[in-house]
Design a protein around this motif. Structure first.
Motif, PDB file in Angstrom:
ATOM      1  N   GLN A  30       0.826  -1.213   0.000  1.00  0.00           N
ATOM      2  CA  GLN A  30       0.000   0.000   0.000  1.00  0.00           C
ATOM      3  C   GLN A  30       0.858   1.259   0.000  1.00  0.00           C
ATOM      4  O   GLN A  30       0.505   2.239  -0.653  1.00  0.00           O
ATOM      5  CB  GLN A  30      -0.939  -0.014   1.204  1.00  0.00           C
ATOM      6  N   ASN A  55      -5.308  -0.932   7.243  1.00  0.00           N
ATOM      7  CA  ASN A  55      -5.885  -1.793   6.212  1.00  0.00           C
ATOM      8  C   ASN A  55      -5.302  -3.206   6.271  1.00  0.00           C
ATOM      9  O   ASN A  55      -6.028  -4.189   6.136  1.00  0.00           O
ATOM     10  CB  ASN A  55      -5.656  -1.207   4.821  1.00  0.00           C
ATOM     11  N   ARG A  86      -9.647   8.750   7.211  1.00  0.00           N
ATOM     12  CA  ARG A  86     -10.607   7.839   6.572  1.00  0.00           C
ATOM     13  C   ARG A  86     -10.446   7.867   5.059  1.00  0.00           C
ATOM     14  O   ARG A  86     -10.476   6.834   4.396  1.00  0.00           O
ATOM     15  CB  ARG A  86     -12.036   8.218   6.972  1.00  0.00           C
ATOM     16  N   LYS A  87     -10.227   9.072   4.525  1.00  0.00           N
ATOM     17  CA  LYS A  87     -10.056   9.221   3.077  1.00  0.00           C
ATOM     18  C   LYS A  87      -8.795   8.502   2.593  1.00  0.00           C
ATOM     19  O   LYS A  87      -8.816   7.799   1.589  1.00  0.00           O
ATOM     20  CB  LYS A  87     -10.002  10.710   2.717  1.00  0.00           C
ATOM     21  N   GLN A  89      -7.181   6.027   4.088  1.00  0.00           N
ATOM     22  CA  GLN A  89      -7.370   4.588   4.258  1.00  0.00           C
ATOM     23  C   GLN A  89      -8.252   4.015   3.145  1.00  0.00           C
ATOM     24  O   GLN A  89      -7.932   2.977   2.559  1.00  0.00           O
ATOM     25  CB  GLN A  89      -7.994   4.315   5.633  1.00  0.00           C
ATOM     26  N   GLU A  90      -9.336   4.691   2.842  1.00  0.00           N
ATOM     27  CA  GLU A  90     -10.241   4.219   1.791  1.00  0.00           C
ATOM     28  C   GLU A  90      -9.579   4.259   0.418  1.00  0.00           C
ATOM     29  O   GLU A  90      -9.731   3.342  -0.382  1.00  0.00           O
ATOM     30  CB  GLU A  90     -11.519   5.064   1.787  1.00  0.00           C
ATOM     31  N   LYS A  91      -8.827   5.321   0.138  1.00  0.00           N
ATOM     32  CA  LYS A  91      -8.149   5.459  -1.152  1.00  0.00           C
ATOM     33  C   LYS A  91      -7.102   4.350  -1.325  1.00  0.00           C
ATOM     34  O   LYS A  91      -7.005   3.744  -2.398  1.00  0.00           O
ATOM     35  CB  LYS A  91      -7.502   6.841  -1.260  1.00  0.00           C
ATOM     36  N   ALA A  93      -7.085   1.402   0.133  1.00  0.00           N
ATOM     37  CA  ALA A  93      -7.813   0.133  -0.026  1.00  0.00           C
ATOM     38  C   ALA A  93      -8.372   0.005  -1.441  1.00  0.00           C
ATOM     39  O   ALA A  93      -8.296  -1.068  -2.058  1.00  0.00           O
ATOM     40  CB  ALA A  93      -8.929   0.032   1.003  1.00  0.00           C
ATOM     41  N   LYS A  94      -8.893   1.100  -1.962  1.00  0.00           N
ATOM     42  CA  LYS A  94      -9.452   1.071  -3.319  1.00  0.00           C
ATOM     43  C   LYS A  94      -8.359   0.803  -4.351  1.00  0.00           C
ATOM     44  O   LYS A  94      -8.533  -0.037  -5.242  1.00  0.00           O
ATOM     45  CB  LYS A  94     -10.143   2.396  -3.631  1.00  0.00           C
ATOM     46  N   SER A  97      -7.235  -2.779  -4.210  1.00  0.00           N
ATOM     47  CA  SER A  97      -8.233  -3.718  -4.737  1.00  0.00           C
ATOM     48  C   SER A  97      -8.259  -3.709  -6.264  1.00  0.00           C
ATOM     49  O   SER A  97      -8.632  -4.699  -6.883  1.00  0.00           O
ATOM     50  CB  SER A  97      -9.623  -3.391  -4.191  1.00  0.00           C
TER      51      SER A  97
END
Length: 120
Positions: A30, A55, A86-87, A89-91, A93-94, A97
């Motif tokens: 990551q 993550n 949060r942004k 971490q989400e970015k 993870a996206k 993926s």
């Protein structure tokens, strides 16, 4: 960012070596993704490392390291519940993926863990 991941992991309670390696490998990947993404240019390396570790831990140990990571956040002066965290971490993870390479790298470590557990 990887430097911070390693420092944060050192603050966590003991975990089996193979699982620790898997967490580190997932977080490392990551941080590498973040290096190649313009969206992370203005984000501190410590925040990227923290988000990557969250993550990675969530993938390997869902909810098991919530309290220790709260302590790490306090020590690192990171607001874990902030909109930015949060942004990030989400970015991460996206982006992970969406990567085909991720599954190949991670499945390699999962197989090692499975084989290692069978040998015990």
């Amino acid at each position: 960012a990887l430097f911070f991941v390693r420092q944060f992991v050192a603050l966590l309670p003991e975990m089996p070596e193979l699982e620790r390696q898997e967490v580190l490998e997932r977080a490392k990947f990551q941080t590498e993704v973040a290096l190649n993404d313009y969206n992370f240019v203005g984000v501190f390396a410590s925040r990227i490392g923290f988000a990557a570790l969250l993550n990675a831990l969530d993938a390997v140990y869902p909810a098991r390291y919530e309290e220790p990571m709260d302590m790490v956040a306090t020590v690192a002066n990171i607001r874990r519940d902030s909109k930015l965290m949060r942004k990030v971490q989400e970015k991460l993870a996206k982006e992970v993926s969406l990567s085909r390479y991720t599954e190949q790298r991670i499945s390699h470590y999962t197989k090692r863990i499975t084989v290692g557990a069978q040998e015990d």
